[in-house]
Scaffold this motif. Structure first.
Motif, PDB file in Angstrom:
ATOM      1  N   ILE A  29      -6.236 -10.309  -8.644  1.00 28.83           N
ATOM      2  CA  ILE A  29      -6.746  -9.368  -7.638  1.00 28.83           C
ATOM      3  C   ILE A  29      -5.801  -8.771  -6.731  1.00 28.83           C
ATOM      4  CG2 ILE A  29      -8.403  -8.863  -6.014  1.00 28.83           C
ATOM      5  CD1 ILE A  29     -10.438 -10.829  -7.400  1.00 28.83           C
ATOM      6  N   ILE A  30      -5.177  -9.739  -6.245  1.00 30.31           N
ATOM      7  CA  ILE A  30      -3.873  -9.423  -5.284  1.00 30.31           C
ATOM      8  C   ILE A  30      -2.846  -8.553  -5.842  1.00 30.31           C
ATOM      9  CG2 ILE A  30      -2.363 -10.412  -3.582  1.00 30.31           C
ATOM     10  CD1 ILE A  30      -4.102 -12.840  -3.437  1.00 30.31           C
ATOM     11  N   ILE A  31      -2.532  -9.116  -7.075  1.00 31.69           N
ATOM     12  CA  ILE A  31      -1.426  -8.333  -7.668  1.00 31.69           C
ATOM     13  C   ILE A  31      -1.952  -6.510  -8.042  1.00 31.69           C
ATOM     14  CG2 ILE A  31      -0.014  -8.104  -9.814  1.00 31.69           C
ATOM     15  CD1 ILE A  31       1.030  -9.955  -8.068  1.00 31.69           C
ATOM     16  N   ALA A  32      -3.195  -6.788  -8.395  1.00 30.55           N
ATOM     17  CA  ALA A  32      -3.636  -5.293  -8.719  1.00 30.55           C
ATOM     18  C   ALA A  32      -3.652  -4.451  -7.688  1.00 30.55           C
ATOM     19  CB  ALA A  32      -5.006  -5.401  -9.309  1.00 30.55           C
ATOM     20  N   VAL A  33      -3.826  -4.937  -6.284  1.00 30.03           N
ATOM     21  CA  VAL A  33      -3.875  -4.200  -5.132  1.00 30.03           C
ATOM     22  C   VAL A  33      -2.449  -3.622  -4.995  1.00 30.03           C
ATOM     23  CG1 VAL A  33      -4.152  -4.394  -2.681  1.00 30.03           C
ATOM     24  CG2 VAL A  33      -5.812  -5.437  -4.103  1.00 30.03           C
ATOM     25  N   PHE A  34      -1.463  -4.501  -5.189  1.00 26.52           N
ATOM     26  CA  PHE A  34       0.034  -4.204  -4.746  1.00 26.52           C
ATOM     27  C   PHE A  34       0.462  -3.097  -6.102  1.00 26.52           C
ATOM     28  CE2 PHE A  34       0.138  -8.096  -2.650  1.00 26.52           C
ATOM     29  CZ  PHE A  34       0.946  -7.645  -1.432  1.00 26.52           C
ATOM     30  N   VAL A  35      -0.213  -3.161  -7.181  1.00 28.59           N
ATOM     31  CA  VAL A  35       0.039  -2.218  -8.344  1.00 28.59           C
ATOM     32  C   VAL A  35      -0.183  -0.753  -7.956  1.00 28.59           C
ATOM     33  CG1 VAL A  35      -0.444  -1.583 -10.637  1.00 28.59           C
ATOM     34  CG2 VAL A  35       0.051  -3.833 -10.333  1.00 28.59           C
ATOM     35  N   GLY A  40       1.537   4.469  -7.242  1.00 25.99           N
ATOM     36  CA  GLY A  40       1.289   5.793  -6.250  1.00 25.99           C
ATOM     37  C   GLY A  40       2.644   6.409  -5.886  1.00 25.99           C
ATOM     38  N   ALA A  41       3.531   5.514  -5.948  1.00 23.88           N
ATOM     39  CA  ALA A  41       4.941   6.103  -5.476  1.00 23.88           C
ATOM     40  C   ALA A  41       5.460   6.536  -6.854  1.00 23.88           C
ATOM     41  CB  ALA A  41       5.766   4.997  -4.680  1.00 23.88           C
ATOM     42  N   TYR A  42       5.352   5.458  -7.790  1.00 20.74           N
ATOM     43  CA  TYR A  42       6.342   5.959  -9.026  1.00 20.74           C
ATOM     44  C   TYR A  42       5.556   7.319  -9.838  1.00 20.74           C
ATOM     45  CZ  TYR A  42       8.090   4.900 -13.607  1.00 20.74           C
ATOM     46  OH  TYR A  42       8.739   4.742 -14.938  1.00 20.74           O
ATOM     47  N   THR A 103       7.477 -12.480  -7.849  1.00 22.67           N
ATOM     48  CA  THR A 103       8.730 -12.337  -7.321  1.00 22.67           C
ATOM     49  C   THR A 103       9.255 -11.032  -7.960  1.00 22.67           C
ATOM     50  OG1 THR A 103       9.005 -14.616  -6.632  1.00 22.67           O
ATOM     51  CG2 THR A 103      10.998 -13.045  -6.400  1.00 22.67           C
ATOM     52  N   LYS A 104       9.170 -11.102  -9.153  1.00 20.92           N
ATOM     53  CA  LYS A 104       9.772  -9.896  -9.944  1.00 20.92           C
ATOM     54  C   LYS A 104       9.074  -8.815  -9.620  1.00 20.92           C
ATOM     55  CE  LYS A 104      11.046 -12.707 -14.160  1.00 20.92           C
ATOM     56  NZ  LYS A 104      10.476 -12.882 -15.638  1.00 20.92           N
ATOM     57  N   MET A 105       7.760  -8.915  -9.487  1.00 20.64           N
ATOM     58  CA  MET A 105       6.957  -7.602  -9.064  1.00 20.64           C
ATOM     59  C   MET A 105       7.274  -7.104  -7.609  1.00 20.64           C
ATOM     60  SD  MET A 105       3.424  -8.537 -10.823  1.00 20.64           S
ATOM     61  CE  MET A 105       2.870  -6.988 -11.196  1.00 20.64           C
ATOM     62  N   GLY A 180      -6.101   3.749  -9.823  1.00 16.34           N
ATOM     63  CA  GLY A 180      -5.949   3.623  -8.327  1.00 16.34           C
ATOM     64  C   GLY A 180      -4.646   4.042  -7.706  1.00 16.34           C
ATOM     65  N   GLY A 181      -3.643   3.695  -8.609  1.00 13.01           N
ATOM     66  CA  GLY A 181      -2.267   4.061  -8.187  1.00 13.01           C
ATOM     67  C   GLY A 181      -1.939   5.591  -8.589  1.00 13.01           C
ATOM     68  N   ASN A 182      -2.543   5.812  -9.613  1.00 13.72           N
ATOM     69  CA  ASN A 182      -2.520   7.457  -9.971  1.00 13.72           C
ATOM     70  C   ASN A 182      -3.303   8.155  -9.033  1.00 13.72           C
ATOM     71  OD1 ASN A 182      -1.114   8.150 -12.912  1.00 13.72           O
ATOM     72  ND2 ASN A 182      -1.713   5.969 -12.882  1.00 13.72           N
ATOM     73  N   LYS A 183      -4.332   7.836  -8.763  1.00 16.55           N
ATOM     74  CA  LYS A 183      -5.302   8.503  -7.584  1.00 16.55           C
ATOM     75  C   LYS A 183      -4.342   8.677  -6.413  1.00 16.55           C
ATOM     76  CE  LYS A 183      -8.537  10.577  -5.182  1.00 16.55           C
ATOM     77  NZ  LYS A 183      -8.718  11.916  -5.603  1.00 16.55           N
ATOM     78  N   LEU A 184      -3.788   7.701  -5.943  1.00 21.97           N
ATOM     79  CA  LEU A 184      -3.036   7.906  -4.642  1.00 21.97           C
ATOM     80  C   LEU A 184      -1.754   8.684  -4.735  1.00 21.97           C
ATOM     81  CD1 LEU A 184      -2.427   6.783  -1.885  1.00 21.97           C
ATOM     82  CD2 LEU A 184      -1.055   4.725  -2.944  1.00 21.97           C
ATOM     83  N   ALA A 185      -1.224   8.599  -5.873  1.00 25.39           N
ATOM     84  CA  ALA A 185      -0.177   9.549  -6.265  1.00 25.39           C
ATOM     85  C   ALA A 185      -0.292  11.093  -6.136  1.00 25.39           C
ATOM     86  CB  ALA A 185       0.313   9.187  -7.598  1.00 25.39           C
ATOM     87  N   GLY A 186      -1.454  11.320  -6.574  1.00 24.96           N
ATOM     88  CA  GLY A 186      -2.396  12.681  -6.459  1.00 24.96           C
ATOM     89  C   GLY A 186      -2.258  13.152  -5.302  1.00 24.96           C
ATOM     90  N   VAL A 187      -3.005  12.238  -4.358  1.00 28.68           N
ATOM     91  CA  VAL A 187      -3.337  12.239  -2.815  1.00 28.68           C
ATOM     92  C   VAL A 187      -1.935  12.637  -2.209  1.00 28.68           C
ATOM     93  CG1 VAL A 187      -4.299  11.553  -0.841  1.00 28.68           C
ATOM     94  CG2 VAL A 187      -5.450  11.187  -2.756  1.00 28.68           C
TER      95      VAL A 187
END
Length: 242
Positions: A29-35, A40-42, A103-105, A180-187
């Motif tokens: 869950i925590i990793i998914a939030v950081f994703v 959102g940037a990528y 760490t890699k992420m 969620g990241g793609n939505k943030l990217a659009g915003v």
């Protein structure tokens, strides 16, 4: 967000989950939030960066030839083909000394921040002139390295951490993070400053493309540092899975 929360509620409502399984699920869950911050940037690759390539990049490579803007959409794919094997070799060569997946992420987010820092620096140097193609190519290179640190190993991590009976649902958590990241990217791409307009995000004012790119430097840099700081704690919660 509703789907994300519903899936988590559905999984944790299972009373047969062990303490170890619950902790591993919390890691996912925590990793998914950081994703969300990563994508959102990528994913500006198909949004604001296209506008930058079209309007503010000098695409005249030689003579009268002007590189079509659409060609930039192939740069990331080419870099993945070139560097995927190299990254796989590095991890295999390091063996047990290689960084843990969280760490890699975290490093993936840092690479993303560096990519935006690179192009922000280029924009600041050229001022009102069009930027050289090298600034955009450098960004794509750093972003590809970041993607190779996060995307393929993220899928693998979710597969290894998931209790077998919830494997599909937890894979949905991963892809909901991507969504969620793609939505943030659009915003965020809608805030790209053009024609002298000023935009803002959470109080951060953006008067030009330099300010816009620095938003992603701060966002990804802070997220990356936090994830790196959490890495050891997350490793303990993973109970031996790396």
């Amino acid at each position: 967000i509703a789907a994300f929360l519903f899936v988590i509620f559905l999984i944790f409502s299972d009373k047969n989950l062990t303490k170890e399984e619950r902790q591993r699920i919390w890691v996912m869950i925590i990793i998914a939030v950081f994703v969300v911050f990563f994508w959102g940037a990528y994913e500006q690759t198909g949004a604001s960066l296209v506008v930058f390539a079209d309007e503010q990049t000098d695409r005249n490579l030689w003579g009268s030839y002007v590189m079509p803007t659409s060609y930039f959409q192939s740069v990331n794919s080419a870099f993945i083909i070139i560097f995927a094997a190299a990254f796989a070799w590095i991890w295999l060569k390091m063996g047990r000394k290689q960084p843990a997946t969280p760490t890699k992420m975290g490093l993936g987010l840092i690479f993303l921040a560096l990519g935006y820092l690179w192009i922000a620096y280029g924009v600041k140097i050229v001022g009102d002139q069009k930027a050289s193609i090298i600034w955009l190519m450098g960004l794509y290179l750093l972003h590809t390295w970041g993607e190779l640190c996060l995307s393929p190993i993220g899928l693998s991590l979710f597969n290894k951490l998931s209790p077998l009976r919830f494997a599909s649902l937890l894979m949905a958590v991963w892809f909901l993070g991507n969504a969620g990241g793609n939505k943030l990217a659009g915003v965020l791409s809608a805030l790209y400053p053009q024609d002298g307009n000023t935009t803002s995000f959470l109080g951060y004012q953006m008067n030009n493309t330099y300010d816009f790119f620095m938003l992603f430097v701060f966002m990804c840099g802070i997220a990356g540092v936090i994830l790196l700081l959490l890495s050891k704690r997350l490793q303990k919660m993973m109970h031996g899975i790396t």
